[in-house]
Design a protein around this motif. Structure first.
Motif, PDB file in Angstrom:
ATOM      1  N   LEU A  65     -55.041  84.223-111.538  1.00 22.88           N
ATOM      2  CA  LEU A  65     -54.195  83.561-112.518  1.00 22.88           C
ATOM      3  C   LEU A  65     -53.125  82.778-111.760  1.00 22.88           C
ATOM      4  O   LEU A  65     -52.446  83.318-110.884  1.00 22.88           O
ATOM      5  CB  LEU A  65     -53.527  84.606-113.430  1.00 22.88           C
ATOM      6  CG  LEU A  65     -52.814  84.086-114.673  1.00 22.88           C
ATOM      7  CD1 LEU A  65     -53.823  83.538-115.677  1.00 22.88           C
ATOM      8  CD2 LEU A  65     -51.971  85.195-115.304  1.00 22.88           C
ATOM      9  N   LEU A  83     -52.987  89.310-120.206  1.00 27.36           N
ATOM     10  CA  LEU A  83     -51.731  88.576-120.031  1.00 27.36           C
ATOM     11  C   LEU A  83     -50.982  88.574-121.353  1.00 27.36           C
ATOM     12  O   LEU A  83     -51.505  88.115-122.372  1.00 27.36           O
ATOM     13  CB  LEU A  83     -52.009  87.140-119.581  1.00 27.36           C
ATOM     14  CG  LEU A  83     -50.774  86.230-119.463  1.00 27.36           C
ATOM     15  CD1 LEU A  83     -49.853  86.731-118.350  1.00 27.36           C
ATOM     16  CD2 LEU A  83     -51.196  84.782-119.218  1.00 27.36           C
ATOM     17  N   GLY A 134     -63.196  82.815-115.432  1.00 31.00           N
ATOM     18  CA  GLY A 134     -62.282  81.682-115.544  1.00 31.00           C
ATOM     19  C   GLY A 134     -62.513  80.817-116.764  1.00 31.00           C
ATOM     20  O   GLY A 134     -62.258  79.616-116.728  1.00 31.00           O
ATOM     21  N   LEU A 177     -58.129  88.349-119.768  1.00 29.02           N
ATOM     22  CA  LEU A 177     -58.523  87.638-118.551  1.00 29.02           C
ATOM     23  C   LEU A 177     -59.740  88.325-117.945  1.00 29.02           C
ATOM     24  O   LEU A 177     -59.882  89.536-118.019  1.00 29.02           O
ATOM     25  CB  LEU A 177     -57.376  87.659-117.530  1.00 29.02           C
ATOM     26  CG  LEU A 177     -56.017  87.148-118.027  1.00 29.02           C
ATOM     27  CD1 LEU A 177     -54.947  87.376-116.958  1.00 29.02           C
ATOM     28  CD2 LEU A 177     -56.097  85.671-118.388  1.00 29.02           C
ATOM     29  N   TYR A 183     -56.507  92.336-110.531  1.00 27.70           N
ATOM     30  CA  TYR A 183     -56.324  90.901-110.747  1.00 27.70           C
ATOM     31  C   TYR A 183     -55.332  90.352-109.730  1.00 27.70           C
ATOM     32  O   TYR A 183     -54.514  91.098-109.164  1.00 27.70           O
ATOM     33  CB  TYR A 183     -55.828  90.606-112.165  1.00 27.70           C
ATOM     34  CG  TYR A 183     -56.610  89.487-112.826  1.00 27.70           C
ATOM     35  CD1 TYR A 183     -57.875  89.736-113.343  1.00 27.70           C
ATOM     36  CD2 TYR A 183     -56.113  88.188-112.911  1.00 27.70           C
ATOM     37  CE1 TYR A 183     -58.610  88.731-113.934  1.00 27.70           C
ATOM     38  CE2 TYR A 183     -56.844  87.169-113.505  1.00 27.70           C
ATOM     39  CZ  TYR A 183     -58.098  87.454-114.017  1.00 27.70           C
ATOM     40  OH  TYR A 183     -58.842  86.441-114.598  1.00 27.70           O
ATOM     41  N   VAL A 243     -52.434  87.108-109.103  1.00 30.18           N
ATOM     42  CA  VAL A 243     -51.618  86.118-109.796  1.00 30.18           C
ATOM     43  C   VAL A 243     -50.748  85.386-108.776  1.00 30.18           C
ATOM     44  O   VAL A 243     -50.213  86.001-107.847  1.00 30.18           O
ATOM     45  CB  VAL A 243     -50.733  86.775-110.889  1.00 30.18           C
ATOM     46  CG1 VAL A 243     -49.849  87.859-110.319  1.00 30.18           C
ATOM     47  CG2 VAL A 243     -49.892  85.728-111.610  1.00 30.18           C
ATOM     48  N   ILE A 285     -48.549  90.681-116.834  1.00 30.95           N
ATOM     49  CA  ILE A 285     -49.982  90.823-116.591  1.00 30.95           C
ATOM     50  C   ILE A 285     -50.264  92.305-116.329  1.00 30.95           C
ATOM     51  O   ILE A 285     -49.570  92.948-115.535  1.00 30.95           O
ATOM     52  CB  ILE A 285     -50.462  89.941-115.408  1.00 30.95           C
ATOM     53  CG1 ILE A 285     -51.982  90.104-115.221  1.00 30.95           C
ATOM     54  CG2 ILE A 285     -49.695  90.208-114.138  1.00 30.95           C
ATOM     55  CD1 ILE A 285     -52.580  89.122-114.217  1.00 30.95           C
ATOM     56  N   ILE A 290     -50.425  77.698-117.256  1.00 33.39           N
ATOM     57  CA  ILE A 290     -51.052  78.894-116.696  1.00 33.39           C
ATOM     58  C   ILE A 290     -52.557  78.711-116.717  1.00 33.39           C
ATOM     59  O   ILE A 290     -53.150  78.477-117.778  1.00 33.39           O
ATOM     60  CB  ILE A 290     -50.660  80.140-117.509  1.00 33.39           C
ATOM     61  CG1 ILE A 290     -49.136  80.193-117.693  1.00 33.39           C
ATOM     62  CG2 ILE A 290     -51.164  81.398-116.834  1.00 33.39           C
ATOM     63  CD1 ILE A 290     -48.701  81.130-118.798  1.00 33.39           C
ATOM     64  N   SER A 291     -53.178  78.820-115.561  1.00 29.05           N
ATOM     65  CA  SER A 291     -54.620  78.621-115.451  1.00 29.05           C
ATOM     66  C   SER A 291     -55.292  79.899-114.974  1.00 29.05           C
ATOM     67  O   SER A 291     -54.859  80.508-113.987  1.00 29.05           O
ATOM     68  CB  SER A 291     -54.932  77.486-114.471  1.00 29.05           C
ATOM     69  OG  SER A 291     -54.302  76.282-114.878  1.00 29.05           O
ATOM     70  N   ASN A 292     -56.354  80.300-115.676  1.00 28.77           N
ATOM     71  CA  ASN A 292     -57.152  81.453-115.260  1.00 28.77           C
ATOM     72  C   ASN A 292     -58.324  80.948-114.431  1.00 28.77           C
ATOM     73  O   ASN A 292     -59.312  80.450-114.951  1.00 28.77           O
ATOM     74  CB  ASN A 292     -57.657  82.209-116.497  1.00 28.77           C
ATOM     75  CG  ASN A 292     -58.420  83.465-116.123  1.00 28.77           C
ATOM     76  OD1 ASN A 292     -58.091  84.130-115.152  1.00 28.77           O
ATOM     77  ND2 ASN A 292     -59.447  83.784-116.896  1.00 28.77           N
ATOM     78  N   TYR A 301     -49.760  80.028-111.933  1.00 25.25           N
ATOM     79  CA  TYR A 301     -48.686  79.338-112.654  1.00 25.25           C
ATOM     80  C   TYR A 301     -48.325  78.066-111.897  1.00 25.25           C
ATOM     81  O   TYR A 301     -48.025  78.111-110.704  1.00 25.25           O
ATOM     82  CB  TYR A 301     -47.452  80.244-112.758  1.00 25.25           C
ATOM     83  CG  TYR A 301     -47.573  81.304-113.828  1.00 25.25           C
ATOM     84  CD1 TYR A 301     -46.790  81.255-114.972  1.00 25.25           C
ATOM     85  CD2 TYR A 301     -48.476  82.348-113.694  1.00 25.25           C
ATOM     86  CE1 TYR A 301     -46.916  82.217-115.964  1.00 25.25           C
ATOM     87  CE2 TYR A 301     -48.615  83.319-114.668  1.00 25.25           C
ATOM     88  CZ  TYR A 301     -47.819  83.245-115.810  1.00 25.25           C
ATOM     89  OH  TYR A 301     -47.954  84.197-116.797  1.00 25.25           O
TER      90      TYR A 301
END
Length: 378
Positions: A152, A118, A132, A128, A180, A182, A172, A144-146, A154
């Motif tokens: 991922l 990212l 997590g 990433l 991945y 998002v 990303i 922003i949380s993984n 937002y």
């Protein structure tokens, strides 16, 4: 009615591609319980028939079990029958005379996984992965949380007009051998395939939601009639309000494919505008920027997102480009392979040796593994 093995395999391939008629589906269901191989005599040079069949049944069970969860029982039993027929017919020429692909490997070439980078609005890069463990990040008014399992998200978006609500962009990117997911600031879900990137604002404002794509991605767009969602990709724009679609636009592919599963989209470039309906695919030719439409089996073009490889009458070079991206290998060719097309279905979780063995079952193609290079031969 009797079918020989060639007719049965062709009919099964049509079934996988979703192209069989109701009458052909009934023929498959009726025939699977009393399969009669009328053109497969056993040759003494192939060894003890009972022992060979027992070994092949065992191997097929081991190879098919990882993907059973994605197939109902009847489709699995048909697949097993077809693979067994192919395996028995090729046992002497492929298994006894040719070394097993897996035996050529100096080390295992395992499947890709959930990994990406990212890039934040200030240029900082965050690695990433699947566990997590990255702490939540704040950028451009977004938290922003993984999450675990390669996701991922937002959220906690600052509203426009506040000091932090400026229009900043994130990107990303997935490497070869990476994928991945998002969830964008508006709730749109995106699955990124290997060797791809998506750039987007940390907050959607104004009259549209616009992102930029390189590579391949599957979109489930959150509905918002007041703010159309637009994907810019290599001189073409895909415009939607809320829908499910896939865009494949790799640099090493001759065309750009946009496949629609649900809703409607409008594709436009400098030459024309095309409307797409569910079950249709738009093909943008890079050579002249023309856009053609055709009906397709959408399952084939989103199989990657669902964890599988699915090939339907694809040439070997197209197949090997997909394999190279997912397993992060290089590919070279020996001999004339231009007229070779293949059909098949296998889990992307398998080692590359399993995928290559599936292709070798046709008896028309072989592979040599040299480190992380795959040599394709007739």
């Amino acid at each position: 009615m009797f079918m020989n093995k060639h007719e049965y395999v062709l009919l099964f391939e049509k079934h996988l591609a979703g192209q069989t008629s109701p009458e052909e589906e009934k023929l498959l269901r009726d025939y699977q319980d009393d399969f009669d191989i009328i053109d497969l005599p056993w040759d003494e040079g192939m060894g003890d028939e009972a022992k060979v069949r027992a070994v092949l049944h065992k191997n097929l069970n081991n190879e098919i079990n990882p993907i059973v969860k994605r197939l109902d029982y009847k489709r699995w039993s048909i697949a097993a029958a077809v693979l067994l027929i192919c395996s028995l017919g090729l046992y002497y020429t492929v298994v006894q005379q040719k070394p097993d692909v897996s035996q050529q490997l100096a080390h295992r070439i395992t499947a890709g996984g959930n990994k990406a980078v990212l890039t934040l609005s200030d240029g900082a890069k965050v690695t990433l992965n699947n566990d997590g463990t990255v702490d939540p990040i704040t950028d451009g008014g977004a938290t922003i949380s993984n999450k675990s399992q390669g996701l991922l998200v937002y959220n906690n978006i600052t509203r426009p007009g506040t000091a932090k609500g400026t229009n900043l962009f994130n990107t990303i990117s997935t490497p070869r051998g990476g994928q991945y997911q998002v969830v964008l600031p508006d709730g749109t879900k995106v699955w990124l395939n290997a060797s791809s990137s998506l750039s987007f604002p940390t907050y959607f404002s104004g009259l549209e939601r616009r992102v930029q794509l390189k590579g391949e991605a599957y979109f489930e767009v959150a509905k918002n009639a007041r703010m159309p969602f637009k994907v810019d990709v290599k001189g073409m724009t895909v415009k939607v309000l809320g829908t499910h679609f896939n865009v494949m636009a790799y640099d090493d592919e001759q065309d750009i494919h946009t496949t629609l599963l649900e809703g409607s989209v409008a594709l436009s470039n400098s030459r024309q505008v095309q409307m797409l309906k569910p079950g249709e695919q738009a093909i943008l030719k890079k050579s002249d920027a023309s856009i053609d439409l055709k009906k397709v089996n959408t399952a084939e073009f989103v199989a990657w997102k669902n964890g599988s490889f699915m090939f339907t009458d694809e040439n070997i070079e197209t197949i090997m480009r997909k394999i190279a991206r997912w397993y992060d290998v290089d590919v070279s060719y020996k001999g004339n392979l231009a007229d070779k097309v293949f059909a098949g279905y296998i889990s992307k979780d398998e080692d590359i040796s399993e995928v290559l063995k599936m292709l070798e079952l046709t008896g028309t193609i072989h592979f040599k593994v040299e480190g992380r290079r795959i040599v394709v031969m007739p």
